[in-house]
Design a protein around this motif. Structure first.
Motif: not given
Length: 397
Positions: A152-158
């Motif tokens: 995953m790049m530039s946007a963390p996944f919650t």
């Protein structure tokens, strides 16, 4: 308009363009196959998913080096972006078109369908940047049997949303209640502010961005520049984790984000107006920028904006509630630029991803690349390729 036979600038000659029928789409993608495949193991597939407002072309500096390392690398134009169109349809996506095709589970189906159309039953890694990041994350979450690792790049996944006791009605115009409360609070600031995702959900956003006052080329140059490490405004203060101790802190923390996230202007073109470089950015030449400008002039922005509408409008994330509480169980990595506020725009998101959502994300695989902003694979491609290959070498063992 670029013809299908036109070669894009600065695209390695061995990177080819082709189409396949996938999930009701005529899907366009760029690909590279190793000139000398590894003799000791089958050819491994890597899928690269772009974000907004990008294209498969955004991976132009990455595709070749990954193929040189022995992988079959494929970067699609995602749904109704670039040259990927619904079968038999070439018109621009309209605001009043159905949002159903843009639900996350269908976006994942696009990727799974592409993998199967390519003849694979296993993927070495699915890599997603910006809005491609949650799509890659859901690929890993939903189909760990198919995808062996995720980046995953530039946007963390919650993680997926919780199942709501009372389902929200699907509404093409109304914000999710939580998003509405945030919008109301930001609107009461002096001056009033608007979160960019809320703006992207509005009817006028697509037209605003397609017809900016200074022209599309100038707007896209400013938009890319202001979110890169080239813009000095991202250096002071440098992006950093934020803390929230109560509801009031949420609004104050968000209001302190750069103006391209929490806007004081009524449109995105006005928000970034005047933030362009004095010349070309070294990482994005005028010739390269022209590819994005010409493609988005043809397709419009609404297809991309529908991704954000699904995220913030009432009831449209319900398909992902099926996976509530589920973790990513395959090896996971996160890459972002050190000057990218996207890592920290949501307080605690990066920590949640590392500590709760990803069961197999090691500390060394949370990587902030120095000297890069939001467009990390374009700004610092060599470093990104090196980190990807390090991670993939480890996951092969």
């Amino acid at each position: 308009m670029l013809s299908e036979s036109t070669s894009w600038p600065n695209l390695p000659p061995r990177v080819k363009s082709r189409f396949l029928p996938v999930n009701g789409l005529r899907m366009h993608f760029l690909e590279a196959i190793p000139e000398t495949p590894r003799a000791d193991e089958p050819l491994g597939l890597i899928i690269l998913l772009h974000g907004f407002p990008e294209l498969a072309y955004s991976w132009r500096k990455v595709i070749g080096p990954l193929a040189d390392a022995g992988y079959h690398v494929v970067a699609p134009d995602q749904r109704v972006c670039g040259r990927t169109t619904p079968a038999g349809i070439s018109a621009q996506t309209k605001f009043d078109d159905s949002l159903l095709p843009f639900q996350m589970t269908n976006m994942v189906k696009d990727v799974v369908g592409l993998v199967h159309s390519l003849g694979y039953n296993s993927v070495v890694a699915v890599v997603g940047h910006d809005f491609g990041s949650p799509i890659a994350a859901y690929c890993a979450l939903i189909r760990p049997d198919l995808f062996r690792s995720v980046v995953m790049m530039s946007a963390p996944f919650t993680g997926p949303p919780q199942i709501k006791p009372v389902p929200l009605p699907k509404d093409d115009l109304q914000l999710d209640p939580t998003m509405q409360m945030l919008s109301d609070a930001l609107g009461k600031l002096d001056p009033p502010r608007t979160h960019y995702t809320h703006y992207y959900s509005t009817r006028q956003a697509g037209s605003d961005m397609l017809n900016p006052p200074n022209g599309l080329h100038a707007f896209m140059r400013e938009y890319y520049h202001v979110k890169s490490a080239s813009w000095e405004g991202n250096h002071d203060p440098k992006p950093h984790p934020t803390a929230v101790t109560g509801p009031a802190d949420i609004v104050a923390t968000m209001a302190a984000l750069p103006h391209y996230y929490v806007m004081g202007e009524p449109t995105m073109p006005l928000a970034v107006n005047g933030c362009g470089p004095s010349g070309d950015d070294s990482w994005l030449t005028d010739e390269e920028l022209a590819v994005y400008v010409q493609e988005y002039a043809r397709t419009g922005f609404q297809g991309n904006l529908n991704w954000y509408r699904i995220k913030v409008l009432s009831g449209w994330e319900a398909d992902c509630e099926l996976f509530s509480g589920k973790r990513i169980e395959i090896p996971a990595m996160f890459i972002a630029g050190s000057y990218d506020w996207g890592t920290y725009q949501v307080t605690g998101a990066a920590e949640m991803m590392k500590e709760k959502v990803c069961a197999k994300m090691e500390d060394q695989d949370f990587v902030l690349i120095e000297g890069a902003g939001h467009w990390v694979q374009q700004e610092k491609s060599v470093q990104v390729v090196n980190e990807l290959l390090r991670f993939l070498q480890k996951t092969r063992k």
